[in-house]
Scaffold this motif. Structure first.
Motif, PDB file in Angstrom:
ATOM      1  N   THR A   1      19.862  24.499 -15.447  1.00  0.00           N
ATOM      2  CA  THR A   1      20.747  23.349 -15.626  1.00  0.00           C
ATOM      3  C   THR A   1      19.970  22.137 -16.121  1.00  0.00           C
ATOM      4  O   THR A   1      20.434  21.401 -17.007  1.00  0.00           O
ATOM      5  N   ALA A   2      18.764  21.929 -15.571  1.00  0.00           N
ATOM      6  CA  ALA A   2      17.919  20.828 -16.029  1.00  0.00           C
ATOM      7  C   ALA A   2      17.570  20.995 -17.505  1.00  0.00           C
ATOM      8  O   ALA A   2      17.576  20.033 -18.280  1.00  0.00           O
ATOM      9  N   CYS A   3      17.287  22.226 -17.903  1.00  0.00           N
ATOM     10  CA  CYS A   3      16.942  22.517 -19.301  1.00  0.00           C
ATOM     11  C   CYS A   3      18.100  22.166 -20.237  1.00  0.00           C
ATOM     12  O   CYS A   3      17.913  21.472 -21.242  1.00  0.00           O
ATOM     13  N   CYS A   4      19.299  22.623 -19.897  1.00  0.00           N
ATOM     14  CA  CYS A   4      20.456  22.381 -20.774  1.00  0.00           C
ATOM     15  C   CYS A   4      20.848  20.908 -20.784  1.00  0.00           C
ATOM     16  O   CYS A   4      21.204  20.362 -21.836  1.00  0.00           O
TER      17      CYS A   4
ATOM     18  N   ILE B   1      14.898  17.879 -12.843  1.00  0.00           N
ATOM     19  CA  ILE B   1      15.022  17.197 -14.137  1.00  0.00           C
ATOM     20  C   ILE B   1      14.172  15.933 -14.216  1.00  0.00           C
ATOM     21  O   ILE B   1      13.932  15.416 -15.319  1.00  0.00           O
ATOM     22  N   TRP B   2      13.662  15.436 -13.084  1.00  0.00           N
ATOM     23  CA  TRP B   2      12.945  14.150 -13.134  1.00  0.00           C
ATOM     24  C   TRP B   2      11.697  14.185 -14.020  1.00  0.00           C
ATOM     25  O   TRP B   2      11.391  13.168 -14.668  1.00  0.00           O
ATOM     26  N   PRO B   3      10.932  15.309 -14.105  1.00  0.00           N
ATOM     27  CA  PRO B   3       9.789  15.275 -15.043  1.00  0.00           C
ATOM     28  C   PRO B   3      10.228  15.080 -16.489  1.00  0.00           C
ATOM     29  O   PRO B   3       9.548  14.393 -17.268  1.00  0.00           O
ATOM     30  N   MET B   4      11.366  15.671 -16.869  1.00  0.00           N
ATOM     31  CA  MET B   4      11.879  15.506 -18.225  1.00  0.00           C
ATOM     32  C   MET B   4      12.299  14.058 -18.466  1.00  0.00           C
ATOM     33  O   MET B   4      12.090  13.518 -19.558  1.00  0.00           O
ATOM     34  N   VAL B   5      12.890  13.424 -17.456  1.00  0.00           N
ATOM     35  CA  VAL B   5      13.291  12.026 -17.583  1.00  0.00           C
ATOM     36  C   VAL B   5      12.063  11.147 -17.834  1.00  0.00           C
ATOM     37  O   VAL B   5      12.074  10.265 -18.700  1.00  0.00           O
ATOM     38  N   LEU B   6      10.976  11.410 -17.082  1.00  0.00           N
ATOM     39  CA  LEU B   6       9.748  10.626 -17.271  1.00  0.00           C
ATOM     40  C   LEU B   6       9.167  10.838 -18.668  1.00  0.00           C
ATOM     41  O   LEU B   6       8.695   9.891 -19.307  1.00  0.00           O
ATOM     42  N   LEU B   7       9.205  12.060 -19.161  1.00  0.00           N
ATOM     43  CA  LEU B   7       8.710  12.334 -20.509  1.00  0.00           C
ATOM     44  C   LEU B   7       9.548  11.599 -21.552  1.00  0.00           C
ATOM     45  O   LEU B   7       9.018  11.056 -22.528  1.00  0.00           O
ATOM     46  N   TYR B   8      10.872  11.572 -21.350  1.00  0.00           N
ATOM     47  CA  TYR B   8      11.752  10.882 -22.301  1.00  0.00           C
ATOM     48  C   TYR B   8      11.503   9.371 -22.277  1.00  0.00           C
ATOM     49  O   TYR B   8      11.569   8.714 -23.326  1.00  0.00           O
ATOM     50  N   ILE B   9      11.240   8.826 -21.097  1.00  0.00           N
ATOM     51  CA  ILE B   9      10.902   7.398 -21.019  1.00  0.00           C
ATOM     52  C   ILE B   9       9.605   7.132 -21.791  1.00  0.00           C
ATOM     53  O   ILE B   9       9.472   6.114 -22.489  1.00  0.00           O
ATOM     54  N   GLY B  10       8.663   8.059 -21.677  1.00  0.00           N
ATOM     55  CA  GLY B  10       7.433   7.934 -22.448  1.00  0.00           C
ATOM     56  C   GLY B  10       7.691   7.936 -23.950  1.00  0.00           C
ATOM     57  O   GLY B  10       7.079   7.158 -24.704  1.00  0.00           O
TER      58      GLY B  10
ATOM     59  N   LYS C   1      27.363  25.161 -10.647  1.00  0.00           N
ATOM     60  CA  LYS C   1      27.726  25.181  -9.227  1.00  0.00           C
ATOM     61  C   LYS C   1      26.528  24.945  -8.305  1.00  0.00           C
ATOM     62  O   LYS C   1      26.448  25.497  -7.207  1.00  0.00           O
ATOM     63  N   ILE C   2      25.574  24.106  -8.729  1.00  0.00           N
ATOM     64  CA  ILE C   2      24.479  23.721  -7.859  1.00  0.00           C
ATOM     65  C   ILE C   2      24.724  22.295  -7.381  1.00  0.00           C
ATOM     66  O   ILE C   2      25.654  21.629  -7.838  1.00  0.00           O
ATOM     67  N   THR C   3      23.888  21.818  -6.451  1.00  0.00           N
ATOM     68  CA  THR C   3      24.062  20.450  -5.958  1.00  0.00           C
ATOM     69  C   THR C   3      23.341  19.474  -6.884  1.00  0.00           C
ATOM     70  O   THR C   3      22.385  19.829  -7.593  1.00  0.00           O
ATOM     71  N   LEU C   4      23.776  18.217  -6.847  1.00  0.00           N
ATOM     72  CA  LEU C   4      23.148  17.188  -7.660  1.00  0.00           C
ATOM     73  C   LEU C   4      21.698  16.988  -7.245  1.00  0.00           C
ATOM     74  O   LEU C   4      20.814  16.795  -8.094  1.00  0.00           O
ATOM     75  N   LEU C   5      21.412  17.068  -5.951  1.00  0.00           N
ATOM     76  CA  LEU C   5      20.046  16.878  -5.468  1.00  0.00           C
ATOM     77  C   LEU C   5      19.111  17.956  -6.016  1.00  0.00           C
ATOM     78  O   LEU C   5      17.978  17.662  -6.429  1.00  0.00           O
ATOM     79  N   ASP C   6      19.574  19.213  -6.036  1.00  0.00           N
ATOM     80  CA  ASP C   6      18.751  20.297  -6.589  1.00  0.00           C
ATOM     81  C   ASP C   6      18.442  20.047  -8.065  1.00  0.00           C
ATOM     82  O   ASP C   6      17.326  20.292  -8.523  1.00  0.00           O
TER      83      ASP C   6
END
Length: 425
Positions: free
Chosen positions: A137-140, A396-405, A386-391
């Motif tokens: 889900t993080a990938c997509c 996905i947070w490493p991808m968010v940091l890379l995008y901020i970079g 059908k997973i939780t938002l916390l999971d």
């Protein structure tokens, strides 16, 4: 005083849960009442002038095009094509999902449509193949935000209209950042899965590659037709939206045979509703932009920033930080129309190219699509898997940091944005 009225009004109305378009319009009336910078009688003319622009016609056409392609199953051909190309390498379906998002971004220009179309196909497949649901889900979700960056892009059309910057230059400026984003997403996927032993699919035969290419070819031709026509001068970005709609309908009807009059009617009605919401927001924000300009709010903010620093690089980075914060709480379209009249004069005053500012503004705001509390892409992703938002947030947070970079990279190295516009235009 007027700056305080503006900030208190807009955020109060939004926190009360009032729809964005009405919150902005109420802010205009509040500022008119509190400061006298305009009168109620003139506001309707602001609203009309806000949407009385030929370039804005691209918005309903691109929305309709994306909805037709989604309903016409064009995304399935793209997914099969990407799976054939990349499915045989380690964790290959994840790479295929990211590539499919990038290709579909060339067709729709919207992240929500991309995650709905590609995620709806790829996520069940990845889970079935034994991939971790949260990783998948993080990938997509991370791959889907290339939608508003790689042309054609609805936010870039809106920025072009608001700023007077060439939409074609904005499209060209988003190509390299969009490709970098996709490659960085693939790198993050590699780092997440380099120690996991997923079952690899057999390498596709030449016959399978040819069959998948033939199936995806009509969809793959659409961005070539649109961008080629724009660059050669055959049609404008707005006219390209019309061409894309006709082409998507023809392919969905006569090649994939998924479209009929009943489904087309449903798609057109849905697209009209979505377009009406966006156009109302644009009209309200144009009225707000006029009031902001008359009240000299950009100059006030510029004076506040200049009191902190007069270094252009630091000012650009501060703007990026502010954009990231706003993106946490507002969707891309209202935030874009809200921030452009405030920060564009500041950016141009310090020598920043308007195309660079526009692309970085859009890029910073689309990161908010994969961060809470708004994060529309996140909620669609967890709705599919059908997973939780916390999971999902844990992955996905490493991808968010890379995008901020990447955001700060394209801000500090504007040639990454300007290379193609300068080369092509």
């Amino acid at each position: 005083m007027i700056l305080a009225v503006f900030l208190i009004s807009i955020f109060t109305f939004l926190l009360l849960g009032i729809p964005v378009g009405f919150s902005i319009l109420l802010t205009v009336f509040t500022m008119a009442t509190a400061s006298g910078v305009t009168s109620f009688a003139i506001v309707p003319s602001y609203l009309y002038s806000g949407v009385n622009n030929f370039a804005l016609m691209a918005i309903p056409f691109f929305i309709l095009c994306g909805d037709i392609m989604n309903a016409g199953d064009l995304s399935k051909g793209i997914v099969d094509f990407c799976r054939v190309l990349l499915g045989h390498i380690k964790a290959g379906i994840g790479y295929a999902a990211i590539l499919a998002c990038m290709i579909f971004a060339c067709l729709t220009g919207a992240a929500v449509v991309t995650i709905s179309a590609i995620g709806g196909i790829m996520l069940p497949l990845m889970v079935k193949e034994g991939y971790d649901p949260a990783d998948s889900t993080a990938c997509c979700c991370a791959g889907s935000i290339t939608g508003p960056i790689i042309p054609p892009s609805l936010p870039m059309v809106i920025f072009g209209v608001l700023s007077g910057v060439s939409v074609t230059k904005m499209f060209m400026g988003g190509v390299i950042p969009g490709v970098i984003t996709g490659l960085i997403c693939m790198f993050a996927w590699y780092m997440m899965n380099r120690k996991k032993n997923y079952v690899m699919q057999p390498k596709a035969t030449p016959a399978e590659v040819w069959a998948a290419t033939k199936k995806a070819f009509p969809a793959l031709m659409m961005p070539i037709i649109m961008m080629g026509g724009i660059l050669v001068g055959i049609f404008t970005p707005t006219e390209a939206g019309v061409v894309a709609c006709v082409y998507a309908w023809a392919v969905s009807t006569f090649i994939y045979k998924k479209m009929n009059l009943k489904l087309l009617k449903k798609v057109v009605i849905g697209s009209a509703k979505s377009s009406a919401v966006i156009m109302f927001i644009v009209a309200s924000c144009q009225a707000l932009a006029t009031v902001i300009t008359v009240a000299r709010i950009p100059q006030t903010i510029a004076e506040i920033i200049s009191s902190v620093t007069d270094n252009p690089t630091v000012i650009m980075c501060l703007i990026d930080v502010f954009v990231l914060i706003v993106g946490l709480f507002m969707d891309v379209t209202p935030a874009l129309t809200f921030l452009t009249p405030i920060f564009l004069p500041i950016a141009t005053d310090i020598g920043m190219d308007p195309v660079v500012f526009g692309v970085t503004l859009v890029y910073g705001l689309v990161i908010g699509l994969i961060t809470p509390p708004v994060g529309n892409v996140l909620y669609i992703g967890i709705g599919i898997s059908k997973i939780t938002l916390l999971d999902l947030l844990k992955r996905i947070w490493p991808m968010v940091l890379l995008y901020i970079g990447i955001l700060f990279l394209i801000t500090l190295v504007p040639e990454l944005i300007l290379f193609l516009p300068n080369l092509v235009m």
